[in-house]
Design an enzyme around this catalytic site. Structure first.
Site, PDB file in Angstrom:
ATOM      1  N   ASP A 144      -8.516  -3.016   7.756  1.00  0.00           N
ATOM      2  CA  ASP A 144      -7.569  -3.729   8.618  1.00  0.00           C
ATOM      3  C   ASP A 144      -6.148  -3.401   8.177  1.00  0.00           C
ATOM      4  O   ASP A 144      -5.900  -3.133   6.996  1.00  0.00           O
ATOM      5  CB  ASP A 144      -7.779  -5.253   8.517  1.00  0.00           C
ATOM      6  CG  ASP A 144      -9.118  -5.691   9.079  1.00  0.00           C
ATOM      7  OD1 ASP A 144      -9.726  -4.916   9.839  1.00  0.00           O
ATOM      8  OD2 ASP A 144      -9.560  -6.805   8.735  1.00  0.00           O
ATOM      9  N   ARG A 145      -5.219  -3.491   9.104  1.00  0.00           N
ATOM     10  CA  ARG A 145      -3.832  -3.129   8.811  1.00  0.00           C
ATOM     11  C   ARG A 145      -3.269  -3.893   7.600  1.00  0.00           C
ATOM     12  O   ARG A 145      -2.572  -3.335   6.759  1.00  0.00           O
ATOM     13  CB  ARG A 145      -2.981  -3.409  10.055  1.00  0.00           C
ATOM     14  CG  ARG A 145      -1.541  -2.958   9.897  1.00  0.00           C
ATOM     15  CD  ARG A 145      -0.734  -3.284  11.133  1.00  0.00           C
ATOM     16  NE  ARG A 145       0.650  -2.880  10.931  1.00  0.00           N
ATOM     17  CZ  ARG A 145       1.622  -3.168  11.765  1.00  0.00           C
ATOM     18  NH1 ARG A 145       1.370  -3.842  12.855  1.00  0.00           N
ATOM     19  NH2 ARG A 145       2.838  -2.779  11.516  1.00  0.00           N
TER      20      ARG A 145
END
Length: 318
Positions: A144-145
């Site tokens: 995930d970012r």
């Protein structure tokens, strides 16, 4: 104003590049060129394989000679896919291991693994700018970012195939560190809860526990306890979207500063620690090296912000 790649290129396909579709091959060769343009030059016959026209689904063979024409790209399009130099330099510092088969990165929080969704810069675009001579660079898995830590990149198609097979066969072990609310019970060593992914109208992905979801399991181990929080090691057995974040929430212990599945009250308790990002870090990865066959374990240290947060919590707990 338009710019042009300098001249016609003739590219000889190696055994490692064989087996992929010509359209996918061109997308890695012509970085930043829109897909529509790639299909247009294929349709017009400007791309040739062994001096013959081919369809987008043509699979390349070892020894094929590919003619790649000069391609015009609008300057503003080029700018949108050109990663910023400072971010590229930061990625260079984040490489923790590299050989001819793989590259391992300690991904910073806040950097997406791929450009897109309004982002012009992602890890893979940055690495390609950093390694312009690399014929092949592809993500083996995603983070995930806002999650930091170990990210594995294949430098050969054969390496990507081998590592993807390990992921499918559950031959790869990933260990994350997460700071969660409250006291995680020592006896809770596993969370099994089926996960269902929903895509909102905004394009956001939201995952929830649902009997209609896919079977999912995460193993947990307490690493350190603090007055109102616990540092846990989370090892996903399955690889679902947002799995650790949703499983900790389901267990009643959401992760610190999780803007989607977290709890504002817990975040405010951490105000004095300086933490301002999701406390989820991919700390270690164990896998079989695709070239040598040896078992490898790579580790990524916590960044200064996460270390500082834990140091403050230790002081508060003593």
């Amino acid at each position: 104003m338009k710019t042009m790649t300098p001249a016609v290129q003739i590219i000889a396909i190696s055994a490692d590049e064989a087996g992929q579709r010509i359209d996918n091959f061109l997308r890695t060769q012509l970085k930043g060129v829109p897909k529509s343009m790639i299909y247009r030059i294929l349709r017009k016959g400007e791309v040739r394989v062994n001096k013959k026209r081919v369809k987008p689904e043509y699979k390349l063979e070892d020894g094929d000679q590919v003619r790649v024409p000069p391609v015009r790209v609008a300057e503003r399009e080029e700018e949108s896919v050109s990663p910023k130099l400072a971010k590229v330099a930061a990625l260079s510092d984040a490489i923790v291991y590299e050989d001819e088969h793989i590259l391992v990165l300690n991904k910073p929080s806040g950097t997406a693994v791929h450009g897109g969704s309004g982002l012009s810069f992602g890890v893979i675009e940055g690495l390609r700018a950093l390694r312009p001579e690399a014929r092949f660079l592809e993500l083996v898995h995603r983070l995930d970012r806002d999650t930091s830590g170990i990210l594995l990149v294949a430098k050969k198609r054969s390496a990507l195939r081998s590592l993807h097979e390990q992921l499918r066969e559950k031959g790869m072990q990933k260990d994350y560190l997460a700071l969660v609310r409250g006291q995680w019970p020592s006896h809770v060593k596993s969370v099994r809860a089926p996960l269902l992914k929903n895509i909102l109208q905004s394009g956001e992905r939201v995952v929830k526990v649902s009997s209609e979801g896919k079977p999912s399991e995460t193993l947990f181990k307490v690493e350190e306890r603090y007055a109102f929080a616990t540092l846990v090691k989370a090892s996903p057995v399955t690889g679902r979207t947002h799995q650790i974040r949703v499983h900790t929430l389901h267990a009643g212990h959401p992760i610190a500063f999780d803007d989607r599945y977290g709890e504002a009250e817990f975040d405010s308790q951490l105000a004095g620690t300086g933490l301002n990002r999701l406390f989820l870090h991919a700390a270690a990865l164990k896998f079989t090296h695709p070239g040598t066959g040896e078992e490898m374990r790579v580790e990524a240290p916590l960044d200064d912000g996460l270390k500082r947060c834990l140091a403050v919590l230790r002081k508060q707990s003593s």
